[in-house]
Every structure is written in C-alpha cells, then in structure tokens.
Scaffold this motif. Structure first.
Motif, PDB file in Angstrom:
ATOM      1  N   LYS A  85       1.093  -0.835   0.216  1.00  0.00           N
ATOM      2  CA  LYS A  85       0.104   0.171   0.128  1.00  0.00           C
ATOM      3  C   LYS A  85       0.773   1.281  -0.108  1.00  0.00           C
ATOM      4  CE  LYS A  85      -4.071  -2.116   2.587  1.00  0.00           C
ATOM      5  NZ  LYS A  85      -4.292  -2.672   4.308  1.00  0.00           N
ATOM      6  N   LEU A  86       1.905   1.322  -0.120  1.00  0.00           N
ATOM      7  CA  LEU A  86       2.973   2.653   0.769  1.00  0.00           C
ATOM      8  C   LEU A  86       3.130   2.557  -0.030  1.00  0.00           C
ATOM      9  CD1 LEU A  86       4.714   4.477   2.683  1.00  0.00           C
ATOM     10  CD2 LEU A  86       6.484   2.702   2.588  1.00  0.00           C
ATOM     11  N   VAL A  87       3.971   1.668  -1.566  1.00  0.00           N
ATOM     12  CA  VAL A  87       4.354   2.494  -2.207  1.00  0.00           C
ATOM     13  C   VAL A  87       3.497   2.660  -3.473  1.00  0.00           C
ATOM     14  CG1 VAL A  87       5.475   0.928  -4.694  1.00  0.00           C
ATOM     15  CG2 VAL A  87       6.736   0.186  -2.441  1.00  0.00           C
ATOM     16  N   LEU A 143       2.613   6.117  -2.576  1.00  0.00           N
ATOM     17  CA  LEU A 143       3.903   6.863  -2.819  1.00  0.00           C
ATOM     18  C   LEU A 143       4.316   6.988  -4.930  1.00  0.00           C
ATOM     19  CD1 LEU A 143       6.307   5.773  -0.234  1.00  0.00           C
ATOM     20  CD2 LEU A 143       5.586   7.704  -0.582  1.00  0.00           C
ATOM     21  N   GLN A 144       3.929   5.870  -5.472  1.00  0.00           N
ATOM     22  CA  GLN A 144       3.664   6.039  -7.120  1.00  0.00           C
ATOM     23  C   GLN A 144       2.635   7.169  -7.510  1.00  0.00           C
ATOM     24  OE1 GLN A 144       3.180   1.950  -7.317  1.00  0.00           O
ATOM     25  NE2 GLN A 144       5.513   1.761  -7.740  1.00  0.00           N
ATOM     26  N   ASP A 145       1.161   6.984  -6.753  1.00  0.00           N
ATOM     27  CA  ASP A 145       0.078   7.905  -6.753  1.00  0.00           C
ATOM     28  C   ASP A 145       0.546   9.160  -6.527  1.00  0.00           C
ATOM     29  OD1 ASP A 145      -1.521   6.115  -6.975  1.00  0.00           O
ATOM     30  OD2 ASP A 145      -2.558   5.380  -5.649  1.00  0.00           O
ATOM     31  N   THR A 146       1.099   9.039  -5.636  1.00  0.00           N
ATOM     32  CA  THR A 146       1.343  11.649  -5.629  1.00  0.00           C
ATOM     33  C   THR A 146       2.132  11.706  -7.089  1.00  0.00           C
ATOM     34  OG1 THR A 146       4.266  11.042  -5.583  1.00  0.00           O
ATOM     35  CG2 THR A 146       1.867  11.084  -3.847  1.00  0.00           C
ATOM     36  N   PRO A 180       2.456  -3.561  -8.193  1.00  0.00           N
ATOM     37  CA  PRO A 180       2.045  -3.375  -9.767  1.00  0.00           C
ATOM     38  C   PRO A 180       2.300  -1.916  -9.620  1.00  0.00           C
ATOM     39  CG  PRO A 180       0.175  -3.987  -8.274  1.00  0.00           C
ATOM     40  CD  PRO A 180       1.220  -4.099  -7.684  1.00  0.00           C
ATOM     41  N   GLY A 181       2.710  -1.211 -11.285  1.00  0.00           N
ATOM     42  CA  GLY A 181       3.297  -0.125 -11.019  1.00  0.00           C
ATOM     43  C   GLY A 181       4.769   0.465 -11.255  1.00  0.00           C
ATOM     44  N   THR A 182       4.815  -0.392 -10.410  1.00  0.00           N
ATOM     45  CA  THR A 182       6.767  -0.044 -10.328  1.00  0.00           C
ATOM     46  C   THR A 182       7.209   0.088 -11.426  1.00  0.00           C
ATOM     47  OG1 THR A 182       6.662  -1.251  -8.089  1.00  0.00           O
ATOM     48  CG2 THR A 182       8.527  -1.152  -9.328  1.00  0.00           C
ATOM     49  N   THR A 183       7.676   1.588 -11.957  1.00  0.00           N
ATOM     50  CA  THR A 183       9.105   1.831 -12.834  1.00  0.00           C
ATOM     51  C   THR A 183      10.338   1.781 -13.130  1.00  0.00           C
ATOM     52  OG1 THR A 183       9.049   4.206 -12.277  1.00  0.00           O
ATOM     53  CG2 THR A 183       6.990   2.806 -14.123  1.00  0.00           C
ATOM     54  N   THR A 184      10.490   2.317 -11.282  1.00  0.00           N
ATOM     55  CA  THR A 184      11.941   1.484 -10.898  1.00  0.00           C
ATOM     56  C   THR A 184      12.800   1.162  -9.722  1.00  0.00           C
ATOM     57  OG1 THR A 184      12.295   3.589 -11.872  1.00  0.00           O
ATOM     58  CG2 THR A 184      14.131   3.335 -10.373  1.00  0.00           C
TER      59      THR A 184
END
Length: 601
Positions: A518-520, A523-526, A545-549
C-alpha cells in the motif's frame, strides 16, 4: 585474497607453548606420549577416552555469557551449572555455538576472550586426554550474520550469486573465515547449499545463491575453498538433502519436500556434490520430510536412508554430519528430545547441535551405547571423524588466539575496501522504465522511506554524500494507514522518493497488513518519481504493480545499502544479474523477469 596468517599463527603457537611450559594448561604423561602425526594423535586420543568423553564430543551446545567463568543464570535450567566453562567440562563438549542472544558476540575482544576461556576449560579438565573445542557460529553473511561490525560484512549468498563471480564468493568466504579464526571461532556453519526454487520460501530465500543448481554449486564450491583453504575454518554445507523448495519454516513446523528422486538429482543435489568434491568438513541436516528419498515420515535428520545410504553411501561423503538445531520444531514433532538424539545418531549423524534437553539427551546416548543400541564401533567412528576434523583444521595444534592481533585482522581497511568492491558488483537493476536512474542527486530533495531505521538512514546518508538533501521517514515492515499518510505528506515537494521494501510479498508473516504494498502504491500515486529498493527478496516487484524503477540488493546489511546509494547516484553502474526467476504473483509458471536479467547504465 586476505593476507597470510602464517606469522600470526606462528606467534600464537609460541605463546601457547609458553603457556604450557608455565603450567597453566598441564601436560600429562599421556599427552607427552601422543604420537606426533595427526593419525597417531587421533588414535591415541580415542583409545584413552572414557565413554562419557566420547559421547560429549558428539554435542555442540549454546552457552550463555560474555566470558567463560562468570555465572549466568540462563545456563542453570539447561545444564544445572552456571558458567560456560562448567558446561563445557560437565559434558566434555565437542563444541559450542555463538549467538547474539546468548551474549557470545559483543565485540572481537570479548569473542576472543570467551573463545580462549572455553578452550582453557576444555583443555584443563581432569582427563587423560586434551581435546580442544569446535567454536562455531552461523556467519553466512547477509540475513544470517551473527557477528556484526567491526567484523567485515558482506551482502550474503544471493547477492554473490547476482555477481556471477566465483572469485568474489571465495574472497568473501576467505575474509570471513580469517576474521572468525582470529576471534577464536574455528567452525562456520556456512555456506548454504540450498537451491531456492520456491519464491515463497520463508526460511531460505536470499540465503541461497540461486534457483539454478549449476550456479549454486559453483558458488558453494568457491566458498568451501575460501573458508577452509584460505580462512582456515571448518565449513558446513546446509541443509541436506535440500531446503530450497518449501513454503514452511522448519523452525516452527515440519516441511515436506515433494520432489521426485529425479528432481532431487537435478535440483537439490548438485551443490552438495560440489561441496563434497571440494572437501567440505561438515554437512548439516534438514528437519524436513522427503518422501522420494525416505517414505517413513521421519525428518531427514533422523533418516538412515538419507543420512547413511544416500549421503554416506551414494555420495561417498566421509566428513562430519551435524544436525540442524535440535530445538527446532521440525525435528521435535514425532519423538521426545532424548529419543531424537539417539535416533539422529542411529541414522548416521555424528554431531548433535543445540539439544534443548542436554541432561536427558546425554544420558540417553550413553545408555544407547551401553545397551548396544549404538555399537561401540559406530560411536568410535563418529568420534574419530570429529577428532580428525579438529586435527585437519588446525584446532588441535592451535586452539588459542591472540587478542592483541585482532586489530590487524578483523575489519581492516583492506578487508572493508574489498567488501565494498565486491558488493558494488551485486546490486541488480531490474526495472528502469522511466530512466529515473541514475538519479542526478546533486541539489535534489529526496525522501527516503520504507523498511528499517538503520537501512533508511544509511541510504539517506549515502545520497546526502552525493549532494542530495534527504529526509527520512521510516515506516517498518508493516506500515499502518497513518504511517503511509505521513510518508505521502513527507514526499510533497521532493524531487524523488526512495522506498525500501523487505519481503513485501510475505503478507502471512512479514507484513500482515500488506502495508508495504500500500505504501509503494500511495507514493506512486503522488506522481513523484519513486525508486523501489528491495532490501531482501528480489521477488517483491511481483507484488508492486505500477513500479517503474526497481533495484534489488538482496540484503539490508549496511554494506549492501551503501552500495545501493552509489548505484542510485550513478557513482557505480549496476552490473548484477538476477540469480533467480521472478514469477508473477500467484502464477509461478509466468516469469516476469528471468534468471540473468539485469540492466545497467
């Protein structure tokens, strides 16, 4: 390779000789008659030992306390005596094992003093024989590290697998072994020879070099050479017949491996065969059932078909077989503690590690010999293997250490620089879709958040050295909604966010709230660039999901986190390659990132 220890060992041998001459460790007439050759010493010692002394050599126990002669009440319920020295002498122990929780490993000076004190206890008891101790620990490095700084730290097995360098694996073992030996630790229960083919494995994971048996075997052989030939400590490959494909932790339950015999040959056996070919001193057992190898339902530790027929017979292993800790639940489910001890020896094991019922187990083994359940010949064969190990590894010739020499061996500038260089070659850049890395850190405002008070601070410090202005907001392994909201608030106005994860996939044990995931996402949603650093298992990305780096360090050891900061800032280019497949969440046959994948810049 670390510098030669010949000069140090020569000096210590001279000091021990002087001590003997001074009478601190009395030399008996029988001692003086011991033949000079190793085989002669083993045979002469064996024939002069009492039954109780022989049985004692088969036990390796934890002792509580920072030195050998100060009473510690924690020893009383286990052993009926209060000092570590008294424990050694009461049972004529073959060895002891050090942990932080037994107060055995405070600092190098204390460790050396404890080691010398315990050796003195072993060598001065009333007996016709003088047999020094194996002094052991589990210094696998990475997630299983018993002795911290100033001893040199390395990022562990899977990180070394990512480097693909057998030379680096050997050097790491050599430095680790040399430093252990300087502190009086002459036996290391490493390397881990398990092949981690199950990403959901809760107990092995990054302790394994790889999910590929060929790479694991290469690295295991290199580390055996590093520990034994270069570092001069006994090594122990573990956990036979293989603990790499289980989703159950044998510390708390009884795992079952469902591999066929053919799968065992292909997947589990190669690293153990490589260790045997390299002359491994010890092999440690696994507390798990392996029906294809023995369908009795017994754990491998208590299995004659596995320990004797397979390991001794088919694989031709001649060295010492030691159990994993007998206090673990995986071996205690079927029998009482004293019966476990006898059955392990009957199965073919030589040494019993950490029995939780020493008086009962010790008496049961003695009784088993007296009644013929364990033959005198079998007992002698076990003791002979233990004594031969102590001779071969130089423990008999040189049991004591010189505390004054520690500074020239433990955590030297040369060793630390070598550890940094090796670790720089292990970080694996798995994903860099947005080309965020390398991060132009100079003058940038960076939030470091996620797992680990020490981990996040070390990472922030490394980025600050590269010119960033850093903020730290540590959230732990299971962040709450309030902690997540705080981290998101801290991210406002930052140029980038670095978030560390630690087994974010494990919502059964590590992160029951699923808070890291949930934390990741929050943070990505920012919309701010987010760099995820997996500080243990590389598998976390499948659950983010949604991690790019995404950067994998395989370890939260400071040396690995410092290397990660260098990679993020661009001071070091990532060169590590995945030593495992990373499968999709809930779909083990779908590979997201294959073995060998790794980006650079």
């Amino acid at each position: 390779m670390p510098r030669s220890s010949v000069t140090r060992r020569t000096a210590i041998a001279s000091a021990v000789a002087a001590t003997l001459a001074a009478g601190a460790i009395p030399v008996t007439t029988a001692d003086a008659a011991v033949p000079a050759g190793p085989k002669g010493w083993v045979q002469s010692t064996l024939v002069r030992m009492t039954l109780e002394e022989k049985v004692g050599q088969l036990f390796v126990q934890q002792v509580y306390g920072q030195d050998a002669t100060t009473p510690d009440s924690r020893n009383l319920p286990l052993y009926g005596v209060s000092t570590p020295a008294e424990v050694v002498q009461k049972y004529h122990l073959g060895g002891v094992i050090y942990f932080a929780w037994t107060d055995s490993v405070k600092n190098p000076q204390q460790i050396a003093g404890l080691s010398n004190g315990l050796q003195q206890a072993a060598l001065t008891q009333q007996s016709k024989v003088r047999i020094p101790l194996q002094v052991a620990t589990d210094q696998e490095q990475g997630v299983v590290t018993r002795i911290g700084p100033p001893a040199t730290q390395f990022p562990g097995s899977m990180a070394l697998g990512a480097s693909r360098s057998a030379d680096d694996a050997r050097t790491a073992a050599a430095i680790t072994g040399e430093e252990l030996r300087a502190m009086g630790v002459n036996t290391n229960f490493a390397p881990d020879a398990d092949v981690n083919v199950n990403p959901l494995n809760p107990v092995i994971g990054t302790r394994s070099f790889s999910s590929k048996p060929e790479l694991a075997a290469q690295m295991v052989a290199a580390q055996v050479a590093g520990y034994q030939e270069d570092g001069k400590v006994a090594a122990s490959a573990k956990h036979f017949p293989g603990h790499g494909d289980t989703a159950t932790d044998s510390h708390v339950a009884f795992p079952i491996i469902t591999h066929s015999r053919e799968q065992w040959e292909q997947l589990d056996a190669p690293p153990f065969k490589a260790a045997i070919a390299q002359g491994i001193d010890m092999i440690m057992t696994a507390h798990l059932a392996f029906p294809a190898l023995d369908d009795s339902g017994n754990p491998a530790t208590l299995s004659k078909p596995i320990m004797t027929d397979l390991l001794r017979g088919e694989l031709g292993y001649k060295g010492v077989i030691v159990t994993d800790a007998l206090e673990m639940q995986g071996v205690r489910d079927l029998y009482g503690d004293e019966e476990v001890a006898v059955r392990a020896l009957e199965a073919g094991v030589d040494q019993l590690l950490m029995t939780p019922a020493m008086d009962k187990a010790y008496a049961a083994v003695i009784d088993a010999v007296k009644t013929g359940r364990i033959s005198q010949a079998d007992l002698d064969a076990k003791v002979r293997r233990v004594l031969e190990l102590k001779v071969k590894r130089g423990i008999v010739a040189d049991p004591m250490v010189d505390p004054a020499a520690l500074g020239s061996v433990v955590g030297t500038t040369e060793h630390l620089a070598t550890a940094d260089a090796i670790t720089n070659r292990t970080s694996t850049l798995v994903k860099n879709d947005a080309k965020v890395l390398p991060l132009a850190t100079n003058g940038k405002k960076v939030l470091v958040t996620g797992y680990g008070v020490t981990t996040t601070q070390i990472l922030a410090d490394g980025l600050a050295k590269a010119g960033s202005t850093t903020t730290v907001n540590q959230t732990g392994t299971s962040p709450t909604d309030a902690q997540i909201a705080s981290a998101v608030a801290s991210a406002q106005g930052k140029d980038a966010v670095v978030v560390t994860t630690m087994k974010a996939w494990d919502t059964n044990v590590t992160d029951k709230r699923g808070g890291q995931q949930k934390l990741v996402k929050a943070l990505q949603d920012t919309g701010i660039p987010v760099i995820v650093v997996a500080t243990r298992d590389p598998y976390d990305i499948a659950y983010l999901p949604g991690t790019t780096t995404y950067l994998s360090t395989y370890s939260y050891s400071p040396v690995a986190i410092e290397a990660a900061a260098r990679v993020i800032s661009g001071a070091v280019a990532p060169t590590g390659k995945l030593p495992v497949d990373i499968p999709a969440k809930g779909a083990p046959s779908t590979v997201l990132f294959p073995f060998g994948h790794g980006l650079t810049y």
